[in-house]
Design an enzyme around this catalytic site. Structure first.
Site, PDB file in Angstrom:
ATOM      1  N   TYR A 122      -0.749  -0.920  10.369  1.00 16.27           N
ATOM      2  CA  TYR A 122      -1.023  -1.213   8.957  1.00 16.27           C
ATOM      3  C   TYR A 122       0.126  -0.693   8.086  1.00 16.27           C
ATOM      4  CZ  TYR A 122      -3.477  -1.419   4.481  1.00 16.27           C
ATOM      5  OH  TYR A 122      -3.838  -1.692   3.182  1.00 16.27           O
TER       6      TYR A 122
ATOM      7  N   SER B  94       0.844  -1.195   0.000  1.00 18.81           N
ATOM      8  CA  SER B  94       0.000   0.000   0.000  1.00 18.81           C
ATOM      9  C   SER B  94       0.877   1.241   0.000  1.00 18.81           C
ATOM     10  CB  SER B  94      -0.893   0.010   1.252  1.00 18.81           C
ATOM     11  OG  SER B  94      -1.558   1.251   1.395  1.00 18.81           O
TER      12      SER B  94
END
Length: 253
Positions: free
Chosen positions: A147, A137
């Site tokens: 994350y 990401s």
């Protein structure tokens, strides 16, 4: 590409990878926790493209399930030439308020499972050739709780592995999309618009997958779909971390 194994294949980017690869004639092994959704997708792809589609139900937070998927990757009878580590989920950004067991499960799925499956794939791809795509990401380039940390690990490890195993005819690509229209946010309980992200920043899953497959075929270590996110990543290299972290908190995942 003769055959591909895709984790997190029941929805979102995983399902889109499956559709585009099947349209190109690749046989597939679809991995996810939901048997019903996998079977429905498998039936759709067999009917539309006449390809061979296996369904492998597995929860990649569980070591035994990861071992079953790794065993399939090592099959000599039906070899896998492309591994796509796509399985994952999001958590609220407030680490100290999250259940620590959820955080550990998050780490296992994003990092440990991806590493174990890469290890299995490399054991049979080296010399024979193959490709590995790790879905990371843009968050991996900024400070954004665990994350971001997990995706940063995937990016760094993919860069190293792509250089290390090029001589063995294996490429490893970290795909780093920004906000993409999938069911990812819905699974976190967020309704459309709740993320606080402008419409301009959203990407289409079909475009993300198309560019990811193209970059992987070219042997690129990092793929950042769309010019707008390429520009954002470039800015993260020169802006203070405190500033990029502050901006990142405006989104929810």
């Amino acid at each position: 590409m003769r055959s591909a194994l895709i984790t997190g294949a029941s929805a979102g980017l995983g399902a889109e990878f499956a559709r585009q690869l099947a349209a190109d004639g690749a046989d597939l092994v679809l991995v996810a926790r939901s048997n019903a959704r996998l079977e429905a997708l498998a039936a759709e792809l067999r009917a539309a493209h006449g390809v061979r589609v296996e369904v492998l139900v597995a929860d990649l937070a569980r070591t035994r399930d990861v071992e079953r998927v790794a065993k399939r990757l090592c099959s000599e009878k039906h070899p896998i030439s492309l591994l796509i580590n796509n399985a994952g989920f999001g958590l609220p950004l407030h680490f100290a308020d999250n259940d620590i067991d959820d955080e550990v499960r998050h780490l296992r799925v994003h990092v440990e499972a991806s590493m174990r499956l890469m290890h299995a794939a490399l054991s049979v791809m080296r010399g024979r050739g193959g490709r590995i795509i790790n879905v990371a990401s843009v968050a991996g380039f900024i400070s954004r709780s665990t994350y971001s940390a997990c995706k940063s690990w995937l990016i760094g490890f993919s860069r190293w592995a792509n250089a290390e195993y090029a001589q063995d005819r294996v490429s490893v690509t970290a795909v780093c999309p920004g906000f993409t229209h999938t069911s990812f946010h819905e699974r976190m309980g967020l309704a459309p618009g709740d993320e606080g992200v402008p419409d301009l920043m959203w990407l289409d899953a079909r475009d993300v997958v198309r560019e990811a497959l193209r970059d992987a075929a070219r042997g690129k270590a990092v793929s950042i779909p769309s010019l707008r996110y390429k520009a954002i990543v470039a800015l993260t290299k020169v802006l203070p971390a405190s500033l990029t972290a502050g901006v990142a908190r405006r989104g929810r995942v």
